[in-house]
Design a protein around this motif. Sequence first.
Motif, PDB file in Angstrom:
ATOM      1  N   VAL A   1      -3.388  -6.368   0.340  1.00 60.84           N
ATOM      2  CA  VAL A   1      -2.219  -5.477   0.415  1.00 60.84           C
ATOM      3  C   VAL A   1      -1.447  -5.860   1.681  1.00 60.84           C
ATOM      4  O   VAL A   1      -2.007  -5.802   2.781  1.00 60.84           O
ATOM      5  CB  VAL A   1      -2.654  -3.997   0.474  1.00 60.84           C
ATOM      6  CG1 VAL A   1      -1.448  -3.087   0.599  1.00 60.84           C
ATOM      7  CG2 VAL A   1      -3.484  -3.660  -0.752  1.00 60.84           C
ATOM      8  N   LYS A   2      -0.157  -6.228   1.518  1.00 59.01           N
ATOM      9  CA  LYS A   2       0.596  -6.792   2.642  1.00 59.01           C
ATOM     10  C   LYS A   2       1.537  -5.800   3.328  1.00 59.01           C
ATOM     11  O   LYS A   2       1.872  -5.971   4.492  1.00 59.01           O
ATOM     12  CB  LYS A   2       1.393  -7.999   2.175  1.00 59.01           C
ATOM     13  CG  LYS A   2       0.510  -9.138   1.693  1.00 59.01           C
ATOM     14  CD  LYS A   2       1.343 -10.331   1.300  1.00 59.01           C
ATOM     15  CE  LYS A   2       0.460 -11.494   0.843  1.00 59.01           C
ATOM     16  NZ  LYS A   2       1.262 -12.678   0.437  1.00 59.01           N
ATOM     17  N   ASP A   3       1.927  -4.797   2.593  1.00 60.96           N
ATOM     18  CA  ASP A   3       2.859  -3.853   3.193  1.00 60.96           C
ATOM     19  C   ASP A   3       2.583  -2.456   2.700  1.00 60.96           C
ATOM     20  O   ASP A   3       1.692  -2.242   1.866  1.00 60.96           O
ATOM     21  CB  ASP A   3       4.311  -4.250   2.909  1.00 60.96           C
ATOM     22  CG  ASP A   3       4.569  -4.471   1.415  1.00 60.96           C
ATOM     23  OD1 ASP A   3       3.887  -3.754   0.606  1.00 60.96           O
ATOM     24  OD2 ASP A   3       5.364  -5.317   1.060  1.00 60.96           O
ATOM     25  N   THR A   4       3.405  -1.555   3.199  1.00 60.06           N
ATOM     26  CA  THR A   4       3.181  -0.134   2.885  1.00 60.06           C
ATOM     27  C   THR A   4       3.421   0.144   1.415  1.00 60.06           C
ATOM     28  O   THR A   4       2.668   0.909   0.785  1.00 60.06           O
ATOM     29  CB  THR A   4       4.105   0.747   3.745  1.00 60.06           C
ATOM     30  OG1 THR A   4       3.921   0.450   5.122  1.00 60.06           O
ATOM     31  CG2 THR A   4       3.837   2.224   3.498  1.00 60.06           C
ATOM     32  N   LYS A   5       4.428  -0.456   0.833  1.00 60.61           N
ATOM     33  CA  LYS A   5       4.723  -0.231  -0.579  1.00 60.61           C
ATOM     34  C   LYS A   5       3.560  -0.719  -1.454  1.00 60.61           C
ATOM     35  O   LYS A   5       3.119  -0.038  -2.371  1.00 60.61           O
ATOM     36  CB  LYS A   5       6.006  -0.952  -0.950  1.00 60.61           C
ATOM     37  CG  LYS A   5       6.422  -0.720  -2.392  1.00 60.61           C
ATOM     38  CD  LYS A   5       7.744  -1.429  -2.696  1.00 60.61           C
ATOM     39  CE  LYS A   5       8.137  -1.206  -4.150  1.00 60.61           C
ATOM     40  NZ  LYS A   5       9.423  -1.915  -4.473  1.00 60.61           N
ATOM     41  N   ALA A   6       3.056  -1.921  -1.147  1.00 62.60           N
ATOM     42  CA  ALA A   6       1.929  -2.448  -1.914  1.00 62.60           C
ATOM     43  C   ALA A   6       0.693  -1.585  -1.710  1.00 62.60           C
ATOM     44  O   ALA A   6      -0.091  -1.362  -2.642  1.00 62.60           O
ATOM     45  CB  ALA A   6       1.632  -3.883  -1.493  1.00 62.60           C
ATOM     46  N   ALA A   7       0.515  -1.062  -0.505  1.00 60.79           N
ATOM     47  CA  ALA A   7      -0.632  -0.203  -0.231  1.00 60.79           C
ATOM     48  C   ALA A   7      -0.551   1.079  -1.035  1.00 60.79           C
ATOM     49  O   ALA A   7      -1.554   1.584  -1.544  1.00 60.79           O
ATOM     50  CB  ALA A   7      -0.707   0.116   1.266  1.00 60.79           C
TER      51      ALA A   7
END
Length: 514
Positions: A405-411
């Motif tokens: 998971v690379k960013d907040t949206k993906a998280a």
Amino acid sequence: MADNTAITPENTSTPQEEHTADAEGQVAAATTPEAGQEQAAPGQTASTEDAQTQSTPVPAEPKPATAEAPAAPKPKAVPSPAALAHKAPHVKAAPAAPTYSQEEIDKAEAFGRVDEQGNVFVHEGDQERQVGQFPNADAKEALNLYARRYLDLKEKLNLFATRLRSPKIKAHEIDESIASLKEETSQPEAVGDLAALRTQLNQLAEQGQARKAELAQARKDAMAKAIKERTAIVEKAEELAASLGDSTNWRSTSDKFRSLFEQWQHHQRTTIRIDKADADALWKRFSSARTTFNQAHRKWAQQRDAQRSETKRIKEEIIAEADQIKDSTDWGPTSRQFNELMDRWKQAGRAGRQDDDALWARFRQAADVFFNARQADRDKTSVNERENLTKKEALVAKAEALLPVKDTKAAKQARQELARIQEEWDAIGFVPRDDVRRIEGRMDAVDRQIKAVEDAAWNQSDPEADARVSSFEQQLAAQLEDLDRRIAAEQDPAKKQELEAEKATKEQWMNAVR
């Protein structure tokens, strides 16, 4: 006439035979024709044999006192054919007549003479005594007859001397033989050295007394030895009786008492007869020891039977309780109940081998019903848990696919998908115990990596977070170095996999805070 029934060496085999031979010798001497009592039948030439077997008494001549001739023997009853079939009659051979050398006869004859009328005299010191009459016979023949009678008496003394050395002779036999020989040698109708004969008899009498003393001492020693040996048997029995207690092996002790009793009986049969007072005292002690054992054994047997009855009652109660819970499916609590029942069974003791075997079979049957059912349920559960493990492994693989998971949206998207996976995870149920930690560790690692991204995003939006980022980053770097060392040193593949998963999570955190 020679005395053909005098004692011979064959007569010394037993005391009874010796007495019989003595009696036969006396009868033979008493019934032998004397000189002056026999004469040749008219028309016949007198000879030694005829004079001895076909003579008649001459009443005119004086005759010495002799023993009465024995009465004619009564006819013996004829045994039946059946008796003969069982046992053939034993015919005892007649004893062989003693033989004397001419030298012995000549020496004896030197102490006698025969006058013209056939009277036979014997020299006794300075005196002369008439011992018989043998008319119409040669003087040599007459002297020969009475000399042989003397030698017969001497032979009896010699045989008695031999008998004195026998280990089987008894004290009363010595007294009886000496008395008989004294009577025979007091005024014997014989020609020979009567003084020497009496001297020999006196010596034999002294030897007889010494032999009696030896026999008395030997009997005393044998008696003391027998009493000592029997006392040893009694003392062993008393030791056994004194050693009885709670730890007594009753079967072994009973065998020992039986062996001691057999030793007593064997000793009683094979040794000298103990005086009644001593024998009764020893038997009283032995019997008392056996009575003590028998009473203690009986008391122990009664206590054992009572204890076995109580044990049987307790085990019957345990079996009844086992029968009540054997169909239970509450596996954990019921298993503990059966373990408690087993402990009570062991503490109850023994009820006797036959009863114990039967009671144990009943208890074991109830236990088998429960434990077989529990095992069947476990086998079924094991199959279900392995199926659940397969399903959860598929879910954890699906969860791991959400990373990285690379960013907040993906998280956020990963968190929503992980929530759906967790719902399915919880609905599946249990997996085998050995796989719980491994499978849940993989799912937790996914959750931690997503959470790390979420926390990092929150920390960036927090004004106060900047001060903490640097410190957290340093901690993560130190932890990653430590994990590298642990992974390199770990040999267990499963633990190494867990460490690598933890490292991957911390790397995600490190990426998030940079």
